[in-house]
Every structure is written in C-alpha cells, then in structure tokens.
Design a protein around this motif. Structure first.
Motif, mmCIF file in Angstrom:
data_model
loop_
_atom_site.group_PDB
_atom_site.id
_atom_site.type_symbol
_atom_site.label_atom_id
_atom_site.label_comp_id
_atom_site.label_asym_id
_atom_site.label_seq_id
_atom_site.Cartn_x
_atom_site.Cartn_y
_atom_site.Cartn_z
ATOM 1 N N VAL A 156 0.838 -1.208 0.000
ATOM 2 C CA VAL A 156 0.000 0.000 0.000
ATOM 3 C C VAL A 156 0.867 1.250 0.000
ATOM 4 C CG1 VAL A 156 -1.663 1.324 1.357
ATOM 5 C CG2 VAL A 156 -1.952 -1.145 1.098
ATOM 6 N N ARG A 157 1.933 1.237 0.810
ATOM 7 C CA ARG A 157 2.832 2.392 0.849
ATOM 8 C C ARG A 157 3.499 2.626 -0.499
ATOM 9 N NH1 ARG A 157 8.405 3.075 2.459
ATOM 10 N NH2 ARG A 157 8.759 5.194 3.232
ATOM 11 N N ALA A 158 3.973 1.553 -1.158
ATOM 12 C CA ALA A 158 4.604 1.694 -2.477
ATOM 13 C C ALA A 158 3.607 2.220 -3.504
ATOM 14 C CB ALA A 158 5.169 0.350 -2.921
ATOM 15 N N ARG A 159 2.377 1.760 -3.418
ATOM 16 C CA ARG A 159 1.354 2.237 -4.364
ATOM 17 C C ARG A 159 1.064 3.718 -4.137
ATOM 18 N NH1 ARG A 159 -4.174 2.796 -4.396
ATOM 19 N NH2 ARG A 159 -5.190 2.504 -6.432
ATOM 20 N N ARG A 160 0.962 4.127 -2.882
ATOM 21 C CA ARG A 160 0.720 5.546 -2.600
ATOM 22 C C ARG A 160 1.872 6.411 -3.079
ATOM 23 N NH1 ARG A 160 -1.814 5.621 3.576
ATOM 24 N NH2 ARG A 160 -3.809 4.576 3.050
ATOM 25 N N GLU A 161 3.100 5.944 -2.854
ATOM 26 C CA GLU A 161 4.257 6.711 -3.326
ATOM 27 C C GLU A 161 4.264 6.810 -4.848
ATOM 28 O OE1 GLU A 161 7.614 4.736 -1.692
ATOM 29 O OE2 GLU A 161 7.458 5.717 0.275
ATOM 30 N N LEU A 166 3.403 10.056 -9.617
ATOM 31 C CA LEU A 166 2.728 10.322 -10.886
ATOM 32 C C LEU A 166 1.954 11.636 -10.842
ATOM 33 C CD1 LEU A 166 1.409 6.739 -11.756
ATOM 34 C CD2 LEU A 166 3.370 7.926 -12.730
ATOM 35 N N ARG A 167 1.326 11.910 -9.693
ATOM 36 C CA ARG A 167 0.586 13.169 -9.570
ATOM 37 C C ARG A 167 1.545 14.358 -9.618
ATOM 38 N NH1 ARG A 167 -1.583 12.168 -5.112
ATOM 39 N NH2 ARG A 167 -3.582 11.392 -5.877
ATOM 40 N N ALA A 173 4.441 18.569 -15.248
ATOM 41 C CA ALA A 173 4.269 18.655 -16.700
ATOM 42 C C ALA A 173 3.242 19.716 -17.070
ATOM 43 C CB ALA A 173 3.846 17.290 -17.248
ATOM 44 N N GLU A 174 2.171 19.812 -16.264
ATOM 45 C CA GLU A 174 1.167 20.839 -16.533
ATOM 46 C C GLU A 174 1.738 22.236 -16.331
ATOM 47 O OE1 GLU A 174 -3.354 22.078 -15.046
ATOM 48 O OE2 GLU A 174 -2.276 20.421 -14.118
ATOM 49 N N ALA A 175 2.525 22.393 -15.256
ATOM 50 C CA ALA A 175 3.139 23.704 -15.016
ATOM 51 C C ALA A 175 4.117 24.064 -16.139
ATOM 52 C CB ALA A 175 3.864 23.699 -13.661
ATOM 53 N N GLU A 176 4.896 23.066 -16.593
ATOM 54 C CA GLU A 176 5.823 23.335 -17.694
ATOM 55 C C GLU A 176 5.078 23.663 -18.977
ATOM 56 O OE1 GLU A 176 8.242 19.885 -17.930
ATOM 57 O OE2 GLU A 176 9.452 20.373 -16.138
#
Length: 406
Positions: A156-161, A166-167, A173-176
């Motif tokens: 669960v911790r690895a998935r959250r990280e 990704l977020r 990427a959006e800011a760039e």
C-alpha cells in the motif's frame, strides 16, 4: 473534500477497533473453552491491557511507531491484543520506512519469548517441546502472523508513493506546459508588436509627410490638393487594413482565423518580400522623399520568402527613419549578394532635415526590434553615423541575411 476524508478516516478507525475487539473476544472465548484462561486477576489484567491496546489504535496515524511498539509490548503479556498488534504493524508499514518496520517485527518476535515462557502452549508441551522449543515456536508464530499485514502495508505504501510521484509528475508537466504556452504567447505578442510598429510607422509617416505638404504648400491647386488628400486617404485605409489584420491574428491566436481579419472566407494577405521593395520605394517617392534604388541582385535567383520578408522590413524601417529624422534628404537603398551566401541590404541617408522640413518624433524601439528580427533570421545588422564622401555625415543601416546558393 476534507469532510469526506474525515468521514472515511472515522469509518476506517471504527472498523479497525471493531476487528481488534472481535479478535480479542475470539481468543478469549477459545482460552475459556480450552480451560487455560488463568486466574481471575490475570484475566482482569488481560482485559484492561486489551482495552488499552484497542483504544491506542486511535493514535496509529499520528504516532504509528509508538502505537506499534506499545502493542507488541502488550503482546508479551497477553495474546488478546494480537489483532490490535497486527493492525498497528500494518500502519507502520504504510507510514514508515522499512527500517522502522523491521524494528517493530523484531520487537514483536522478541516479545513472544516471555509470553511463551510464562504461558506455555499445552499442545506443544504434550508434543515434548521444552522452554526453549516453546520460545522458538512463539517467535516463529509471531513472525508468521506479522508478515502478511506488514507485506500488505508495504505494498500500500509503495502504491501511494507511486501515485504521489505520478501526480507530482503530472502537475510538473502541466506547469511546464503552462510556462511554455506563456512563453509562446509572449513571443507572439512581441512579433505582433514589431509587425505593428513596422507597418503602422511606415503608413503614418507617409500620411504625416503628405499632410505637411498640404500645410506648407499653400499655392497648390485644387487638383494637386485633391491628389494629396487622396493619397492620405489611401494610406489611412491601408493602415487600418493592416491594423485590422494584425488584431485579427491577435484575437484568433496561433493557427486561428481572426474574427475581423479581412473579408469572410479570405485568407491573410501575402507577406511582402524583395519583389515588393520597389513598390515601397515608389510610395516614399510619391510622399516627396527622394529615394534611389540600386538593385544588384542576380537575375533568376529567387530569395527565400523568410529572407525576403526580413529584407523588406529592413528597407521599410530605414525609409521610415529617414522620413522621420531626415525629411527631404536623399536616401540610397542598395540590394546585392555579398559573397556566396548572404543578401546585403543598405539604406543610407544624410543626417538632418532640410530647411522648412519638420522632424517627426520616434519611439527609439524600431531599430531594436529590427535587430532582434535580423538575429532570429540568422543574420547580422549594423547601423549608425558614417562619414560621407562629401565630408558630411550620413546615417547608414546595413543588414546581411543568409542566402545560400541553390
């Protein structure tokens, strides 16, 4: 959104607390059925410790490490906190690095030793396991019980990280992308500003010179006045058309079609090039500016459109500045191939206005914008006062643009 998160956390906490109490109840009932619940004082102490262990789960998010160590310490005295201990171990695996997770598992395995010695398992005793065997079995059982929730928590911790990474990558990427879009818009604004300066300054100086002729030449006949007035009207109309086209591009944005940029269904007008320089010189002559054009370009060799457009703007800026700062002075415009791979443009005029000619104000930004335009085209530019052959001082504007042989 915060309220939804708080409600979800409350629901999870209640579920964990219920599971911990249910596990304690099942283990207690099994101990009673087997007749190994122990003295009443021990049962009361186990109940109180189990209650404390279950209540401590409310703090597992804020203090996961402390709660987990508290639970494994209680597991050294009573088995009824096994459910609370596994939930706390899962919380540590979710919120803390693997070193702290290994510490909790190690303490949990060590805590199983005193419990196995104080409360030996009758089945193991009947099988011939002594105190050492009971301790080893307790450590193994504790390790096996803690491994699944710890492994699940680490997943669960690895998935959250991964999701957070990704977020963050998406936000970056959006800011760039926004930054690149802003830079593109800035460059578009600069291009439009240069275009407006080049086009409108040329048209307005023509109108100013014709209007000045009407003001100074009071002896002009009606036919001449009408001709000059018509020229002013034509120049004003062309200036408005140029301005409307540029503003249409500005409203539409890159790749779009302006709402007011010309007639419906009509595309943008062709961009001027080297072939249009002669017409530009004729307009200046019609406005009373003596201009001599020396076209020494090789016949049959076409200039690339981008180079021709920049050359046109160089001559346009030179003639505009000559009309502003040296009205009535002769202007020499020269076009030639320099070497094998360059187009040489030269605009030269004597400094100062003749008697009776008024100088027009300048923004002092045209040559700066022209320098940037020529630089972006891969060329170079030079301008400033130069010594003339007759001993006077001329202002000379020269540009060299890349023109490779085909």
């Amino acid at each position: 959104m915060r309220w939804r998160g708080a409600r979800r956390d409350l629901l999870v906490d209640l579920t964990c607390l219920s599971l911990a109490f249910f596990t304690a109840f099942v283990l207690g009932a099994d101990a009673v059925d087997a007749g190994r619940q122990g003295p009443d004082g021990y049962v009361l102490a186990c109940a109180l410790l189990t209650l404390a262990g279950c209540v401590a789960l409310w703090q597992r998010r804020a203090r996961p490490m402390a709660v987990a160590l508290f639970e494994v310490a209680l597991a050294g005295f009573t088995e009824y906190v096994a459910g609370a201990m596994l939930i706390a171990a899962f919380g540590v695996a979710v919120h803390r690095p693997w070193r702290q997770v290994a510490l909790v598992m190690g303490v949990g395995c060590v805590a199983a030793v005193p419990y196995a010695l104080v409360r030996p398992d009758p089945d193991l005793a009947e099988a011939g396991f002594g105190p050492l065997g009971q301790a080893v079995a307790g450590v193994a059982l504790s390790f096996l019980l803690m491994t699944p929730p710890v492994a699940w928590g680490m997943v669960v911790r690895a998935r959250r990280e991964l999701i957070d990474s990704l977020r963050e990558r998406a936000e970056r990427a959006e800011a760039e992308a926004l930054l690149r879009a802003e830079q593109i818009r800035g460059r578009e604004r600069e291009d439009i500003a240069r275009e407006m300066h080049d086009v409108l300054a040329h048209r307005i100086t023509l109108m100013s010179l014709h209007a000045g002729a009407l003001e100074l030449r009071r002896d002009m006949g009606a036919e001449e006045v009408a001709k000059v007035a018509g020229t002013i009207r034509t120049s004003a109309h062309q200036a408005l058309e140029d301005l409307r086209e540029i503003l249409g591009v500005l409203r539409a944005g890159p790749g779009g079609e302006g709402r007011e940029g010309g007639r419906a269904g009509a595309g943008p007008r062709p961009q001027p090039g080297v072939a249009d320089i002669a017409e530009l010189v004729s307009e200046s002559r019609a406005a009373g500016l003596p201009v001599l054009l020396e076209d020494r370009l090789p016949a049959g060799e076409g200039v690339p459109p981008s180079v021709g457009r920049t050359a046109y703007r160089v001559v346009q800026e030179g003639l505009t500045n000559a009309r502003k700062h040296a009205p009535g002075r002769e202007v020499l415009v020269g076009l030639a191939r320099a070497g094998k791979d360059e187009l040489h443009i030269r605009v030269r005029n004597a400094l100062g206005a003749r008697a009776g000619e008024s100088r027009l104000p300048g923004s002092r930004s045209g040559l700066l914008g022209l320098t940037e335009r020529v630089s972006l085209a891969g060329g170079r530019i030079d301008y400033g006062p130069r010594r003339a052959e007759d001993g006077g001082v001329d202002f000379c504007l020269e540009a060299w643009l890349p023109w490779p042989k085909t």
